[in-house]
Scaffold this motif. Structure first.
Motif, PDB file in Angstrom:
ATOM      1  N   LEU A 250     -13.454 -31.400  48.358  1.00 39.16           N
ATOM      2  CA  LEU A 250     -14.789 -31.314  48.959  1.00 39.16           C
ATOM      3  C   LEU A 250     -15.870 -31.715  47.955  1.00 39.16           C
ATOM      4  O   LEU A 250     -16.829 -32.408  48.299  1.00 39.16           O
ATOM      5  N   SER A 254     -16.437 -36.500  48.753  1.00 41.38           N
ATOM      6  CA  SER A 254     -17.234 -36.379  49.980  1.00 41.38           C
ATOM      7  C   SER A 254     -17.344 -37.708  50.718  1.00 41.38           C
ATOM      8  O   SER A 254     -17.281 -37.748  51.952  1.00 41.38           O
ATOM      9  N   LEU A 257     -13.977 -38.368  52.493  1.00 43.62           N
ATOM     10  CA  LEU A 257     -13.845 -37.510  53.677  1.00 43.62           C
ATOM     11  C   LEU A 257     -14.708 -38.025  54.821  1.00 43.62           C
ATOM     12  O   LEU A 257     -14.307 -38.004  55.984  1.00 43.62           O
ATOM     13  N   THR A 264     -15.504 -31.353  57.627  1.00 42.09           N
ATOM     14  CA  THR A 264     -15.420 -30.627  56.360  1.00 42.09           C
ATOM     15  C   THR A 264     -15.705 -29.132  56.516  1.00 42.09           C
ATOM     16  O   THR A 264     -15.347 -28.339  55.645  1.00 42.09           O
TER      17      THR A 264
END
Length: 430
Positions: A250, A254, A257, A264
């Motif tokens: 995370l 980022s 993702l 998330t």
């Protein structure tokens, strides 16, 4: 100044040169937009006809997908871009022209993409998955190094089987029989008796004729083993480790993702402690959900694991499986010897088991009895039994399957996308 896409934020307003490939492009009469990649990331190069020499603009318009080039331009902030920057191109030098690149922006079937896996890896989606895989590996080393573990490398060629003999790849080791490793666990137990807390990270092989979205023939395992750690201690390490790698992704991935469209919020919730249910409770939960065909003593399949996971918003430990379902080395519960001190960690969102672990048997006579019950040759396990003869201690460990974990964190459906070159039941190429 030569740099990479990953580093362009250091050079806003300056002219840089980047070695890259053309991922895609679009152009109109007076402007061309080049989607560039260099392995570290993706950036848009903007070529304005009025700002460059005529031959540069013509090069930009005619350049083909996956041509390699040096692109020179000024770095500028672009808040519309997920990356945050773009390149105002001033010059293009072609290194090698790519002709008829087979993977175009149109839709392709999975088998076609798998046949071209060596090229498919270049796509933005696959790039994001591989970067997240890399971050999980980086965070794994960081977690175990910071917590006093020593990295140990078990052999890939072995003379015995930790998980039984039905899923082994057999080979000849000169004039002996040998097998590709299913797990480094037994060797890691020996290492734990020498070094206290250890972990391995390496390839494992299962000759399982399965075609599910969760299975690979060759996959990578992280396998810690810990001396003087009992069942509860083991579970705490697992939830701390899994939480650590999720939070690291995370924090550091980022953009990747976002490329994958991952929700998330579901990952931000992955913090210890994790919920736990016993095997008995899991059976009852399944009965309550309408799975009336499963009885005590049956193993869980993918639909069962998914149904159990749906009741929780974090990974869930299923503990205390029947002894008959688990390998020979697991410590029985002293209060209830028909179950063992083990746990499978089931990931949320239908991704299934990502960790299997247990306290290990540390009593010599009991381990010998278990080997005999499983019809395993005592001579092949003589060295493993000896660990219980010379200063045996309670100890525990677990194995995390990297590819299933990558699939879950990335939110991708099939593990074939989570390893650079997947080995499947029908695939050894490329």
């Amino acid at each position: 100044m030569k740099t990479t896409i990953e580093e362009v934020s250091k050079y806003v307003g300056q002219e840089v040169t980047i070695g890259a490939w053309l991922a895609n492009k679009r152009s109109s009469g007076k402007i061309a937009f080049l989607q560039l990649r260099d392995g570290t990331g993706f950036i848009q190069g903007v070529v304005e006809k009025s700002q460059v020499a005529e031959d540069v603009f013509q090069r930009a318009k005619s350049i083909t997908q996956e041509t390699s080039l040096y692109v020179t331009g000024t770095v500028r902030i672009d808040e519309r871009s997920p990356f945050g920057y773009e390149l105002a191109v001033t010059n293009i030098e072609i290194i090698h022209e790519s002709v008829d690149y087979p993977i175009t922006p149109k839709e392709h079937g999975v088998e076609f993409l798998m046949d071209h896996r060596h090229l498919w890896l270049r796509s933005k989606r696959q790039h994001a998955i591989m970067k997240i895989r890399n971050e999980i590996i980086r965070a794994t080393y960081e977690f175990f190094n910071h917590n006093g573990f020593v990295k140990v490398d078990p052999p890939i060629l072995t003379g015995s089987a930790p998980e039984g003999t039905t899923e082994l790849f057999h080979t000849k080791y000169f004039d002996e029989d040998a097998y590709l490793s299913q797990s480094g666990q037994l060797y890691m137990e020996a290492a734990a008796m020498a070094l206290g807390k250890v972990f391995s990270f390496g390839p494992t092989f299962r000759a399982e004729k399965s075609k599910t979205r969760r299975h690979l023939i060759e996959f990578w395992m992280i396998e810690p083993e810990m001396a003087f750690y009992e069942f509860e201690d083991n579970l705490k390490v697992q939830e701390q480790y899994v939480s650590y790698i999720v939070q690291s992704v995370l924090k550091n991935c980022s953009l990747e993702l976002k490329t994958l469209g991952r929700d998330t919020a579901k990952l931000e919730n992955i913090q210890p402690p994790f919920p736990r249910i016993t095997y008995d409770e899991a059976i009852q939960l399944l009965h309550d959900k309408g799975f009336t065909d499963i009885a005590w003593g049956d193993d869980f399949g993918a639909p069962h694991e998914t149904a159990i996971a749906e009741s929780f918003d974090k990974p869930v430990f299923i503990t205390h499986y029947p002894t008959q379902l688990k390998p020979f080395y697991m410590q029985p519960d002293k209060n209830r010897p028909e179950v063992v001190l083990c746990a499978d960690l089931i990931a949320p969102e239908g991704y299934g088991e990502i960790i299997g672990g247990s306290e290990r048997i540390h009593d010599y006579e009991l381990l010998k009895q278990r080997l005999e019950e499983h019809h395993l040759p005592l001579e092949a396990y003589k060295w493993y039994l000896e660990l219980r003869q010379y200063g045996s201690v309670p100890h525990s460990g677990f194995g995390l399957g990297l590819e299933r974990t990558v699939a879950w964190i990335c939110g991708v459906e099939h593990v074939r996308e989570t390893i650079p070159f997947p080995r499947l039941l029908n695939r050894l190429y490329p």
